[in-house]
Design a protein around this motif. Sequence first.
Motif, PDB file in Angstrom:
ATOM      1  N   MET A   1      55.432  40.902  48.824  1.00  0.00           N
ATOM      2  CA  MET A   1      54.835  41.946  48.013  1.00  0.00           C
ATOM      3  C   MET A   1      53.473  42.317  48.611  1.00  0.00           C
ATOM      4  SD  MET A   1      55.167  42.423  44.200  1.00  0.00           S
ATOM      5  CE  MET A   1      54.461  43.767  43.360  1.00  0.00           C
ATOM      6  N   PRO A   2      53.225  43.602  48.856  1.00  0.00           N
ATOM      7  CA  PRO A   2      51.944  44.000  49.465  1.00  0.00           C
ATOM      8  C   PRO A   2      50.785  43.837  48.489  1.00  0.00           C
ATOM      9  CG  PRO A   2      53.275  45.921  48.954  1.00  0.00           C
ATOM     10  CD  PRO A   2      54.126  44.727  48.658  1.00  0.00           C
ATOM     11  N   THR A   3      49.654  43.521  49.045  1.00  0.00           N
ATOM     12  CA  THR A   3      48.465  43.388  48.213  1.00  0.00           C
ATOM     13  C   THR A   3      47.936  44.763  47.822  1.00  0.00           C
ATOM     14  OG1 THR A   3      47.003  43.364  50.107  1.00  0.00           O
ATOM     15  CG2 THR A   3      47.829  41.226  49.327  1.00  0.00           C
ATOM     16  N   LEU A   4      47.077  44.768  46.838  1.00  0.00           N
ATOM     17  CA  LEU A   4      46.524  46.031  46.353  1.00  0.00           C
ATOM     18  C   LEU A   4      45.699  46.727  47.431  1.00  0.00           C
ATOM     19  CD1 LEU A   4      46.325  47.804  43.814  1.00  0.00           C
ATOM     20  CD2 LEU A   4      44.265  46.576  43.225  1.00  0.00           C
ATOM     21  N   ALA A   5      44.971  45.951  48.238  1.00  0.00           N
ATOM     22  CA  ALA A   5      44.136  46.537  49.286  1.00  0.00           C
ATOM     23  C   ALA A   5      44.972  47.165  50.388  1.00  0.00           C
ATOM     24  CB  ALA A   5      43.213  45.480  49.866  1.00  0.00           C
ATOM     25  N   ARG A   6      46.184  46.659  50.607  1.00  0.00           N
ATOM     26  CA  ARG A   6      47.047  47.278  51.626  1.00  0.00           C
ATOM     27  C   ARG A   6      47.637  48.588  51.139  1.00  0.00           C
ATOM     28  NH1 ARG A   6      50.361  42.661  54.887  1.00  0.00           N
ATOM     29  NH2 ARG A   6      48.538  41.464  55.470  1.00  0.00           N
ATOM     30  N   VAL A   7      47.949  48.653  49.865  1.00  0.00           N
ATOM     31  CA  VAL A   7      48.527  49.879  49.305  1.00  0.00           C
ATOM     32  C   VAL A   7      47.448  50.949  49.133  1.00  0.00           C
ATOM     33  CG1 VAL A   7      49.741  50.860  47.323  1.00  0.00           C
ATOM     34  CG2 VAL A   7      50.347  48.585  48.143  1.00  0.00           C
ATOM     35  N   PHE A   8      46.284  50.535  48.627  1.00  0.00           N
ATOM     36  CA  PHE A   8      45.159  51.440  48.416  1.00  0.00           C
ATOM     37  C   PHE A   8      43.969  50.935  49.234  1.00  0.00           C
ATOM     38  CE2 PHE A   8      47.560  51.430  44.391  1.00  0.00           C
ATOM     39  CZ  PHE A   8      47.977  52.751  44.385  1.00  0.00           C
ATOM     40  N   PRO A   9      43.765  51.436  50.448  1.00  0.00           N
ATOM     41  CA  PRO A   9      42.713  50.890  51.314  1.00  0.00           C
ATOM     42  C   PRO A   9      41.298  51.066  50.782  1.00  0.00           C
ATOM     43  CG  PRO A   9      44.156  52.383  52.529  1.00  0.00           C
ATOM     44  CD  PRO A   9      44.565  52.428  51.106  1.00  0.00           C
ATOM     45  N   PHE A  10      41.082  52.017  49.887  1.00  0.00           N
ATOM     46  CA  PHE A  10      39.729  52.232  49.361  1.00  0.00           C
ATOM     47  C   PHE A  10      39.290  51.114  48.423  1.00  0.00           C
ATOM     48  CE2 PHE A  10      42.546  54.219  46.319  1.00  0.00           C
ATOM     49  CZ  PHE A  10      42.035  53.807  45.108  1.00  0.00           C
ATOM     50  N   VAL A  11      40.200  50.264  47.975  1.00  0.00           N
ATOM     51  CA  VAL A  11      39.870  49.203  47.029  1.00  0.00           C
ATOM     52  C   VAL A  11      38.853  48.235  47.620  1.00  0.00           C
ATOM     53  CG1 VAL A  11      40.834  47.196  45.795  1.00  0.00           C
ATOM     54  CG2 VAL A  11      42.008  49.391  45.746  1.00  0.00           C
ATOM     55  N   ARG A  12      38.873  48.032  48.923  1.00  0.00           N
ATOM     56  CA  ARG A  12      37.930  47.092  49.529  1.00  0.00           C
ATOM     57  C   ARG A  12      36.494  47.600  49.457  1.00  0.00           C
ATOM     58  NH1 ARG A  12      35.981  48.285  54.402  1.00  0.00           N
ATOM     59  NH2 ARG A  12      36.906  50.028  55.498  1.00  0.00           N
ATOM     60  N   LEU A  13      36.289  48.879  49.184  1.00  0.00           N
ATOM     61  CA  LEU A  13      34.944  49.437  49.055  1.00  0.00           C
ATOM     62  C   LEU A  13      34.377  49.296  47.645  1.00  0.00           C
ATOM     63  CD1 LEU A  13      35.423  52.769  51.025  1.00  0.00           C
ATOM     64  CD2 LEU A  13      34.342  50.667  51.826  1.00  0.00           C
ATOM     65  N   LEU A  14      35.179  48.833  46.712  1.00  0.00           N
ATOM     66  CA  LEU A  14      34.747  48.805  45.322  1.00  0.00           C
ATOM     67  C   LEU A  14      34.003  47.513  44.995  1.00  0.00           C
ATOM     68  CD1 LEU A  14      37.812  50.367  43.494  1.00  0.00           C
ATOM     69  CD2 LEU A  14      35.669  51.443  44.148  1.00  0.00           C
ATOM     70  N   ASP A  15      32.759  47.445  45.402  1.00  0.00           N
ATOM     71  CA  ASP A  15      31.896  46.362  44.945  1.00  0.00           C
ATOM     72  C   ASP A  15      31.005  46.925  43.839  1.00  0.00           C
ATOM     73  OD1 ASP A  15      30.352  47.975  46.481  1.00  0.00           O
ATOM     74  OD2 ASP A  15      29.350  46.384  47.580  1.00  0.00           O
ATOM     75  N   LEU A  16      30.148  46.095  43.271  1.00  0.00           N
ATOM     76  CA  LEU A  16      29.358  46.513  42.114  1.00  0.00           C
ATOM     77  C   LEU A  16      28.433  47.680  42.427  1.00  0.00           C
ATOM     78  CD1 LEU A  16      28.633  46.039  39.184  1.00  0.00           C
ATOM     79  CD2 LEU A  16      26.958  44.364  39.943  1.00  0.00           C
ATOM     80  N   ALA A  17      27.811  47.661  43.603  1.00  0.00           N
ATOM     81  CA  ALA A  17      26.887  48.747  43.949  1.00  0.00           C
ATOM     82  C   ALA A  17      27.621  50.079  44.080  1.00  0.00           C
ATOM     83  CB  ALA A  17      26.153  48.413  45.241  1.00  0.00           C
ATOM     84  N   ASN A  18      28.789  50.074  44.696  1.00  0.00           N
ATOM     85  CA  ASN A  18      29.534  51.325  44.857  1.00  0.00           C
ATOM     86  C   ASN A  18      30.131  51.814  43.541  1.00  0.00           C
ATOM     87  OD1 ASN A  18      28.985  51.622  47.548  1.00  0.00           O
ATOM     88  ND2 ASN A  18      30.754  50.432  48.186  1.00  0.00           N
ATOM     89  N   ILE A  19      30.497  50.903  42.669  1.00  0.00           N
ATOM     90  CA  ILE A  19      30.992  51.309  41.352  1.00  0.00           C
ATOM     91  C   ILE A  19      29.870  51.984  40.565  1.00  0.00           C
ATOM     92  CG2 ILE A  19      31.792  50.420  39.130  1.00  0.00           C
ATOM     93  CD1 ILE A  19      33.435  48.367  40.724  1.00  0.00           C
ATOM     94  N   LEU A  20      28.657  51.426  40.635  1.00  0.00           N
ATOM     95  CA  LEU A  20      27.521  52.062  39.955  1.00  0.00           C
ATOM     96  C   LEU A  20      27.211  53.428  40.550  1.00  0.00           C
ATOM     97  CD1 LEU A  20      25.022  49.137  39.351  1.00  0.00           C
ATOM     98  CD2 LEU A  20      26.257  50.454  37.653  1.00  0.00           C
TER      99      LEU A  20
END
Length: 79
Positions: A1-20
Amino acid sequence: MPTLARVFPFVRLLDLANILTMFNISLAFGTVYFALQRRFVLAATVICLAAMLDFLDGHILAATSLLLDCAERRIQVLA
């Protein structure tokens, strides 16, 4: 089963600073909406909230990462 980051590559950019930062961008649109509705007190309150979150975002970003990749710099500049 593929991980979420492989399906949606932008997920790796979602840290707290970028979410804010993305939340601040949405607050900017909210400010324009409230100003067009002639609710200026609420628009000014949202601007103050965005300013405080932007200050917090900058401190979180400076404290958590010294090296930024190109995509994170682009997201940070948008706010």
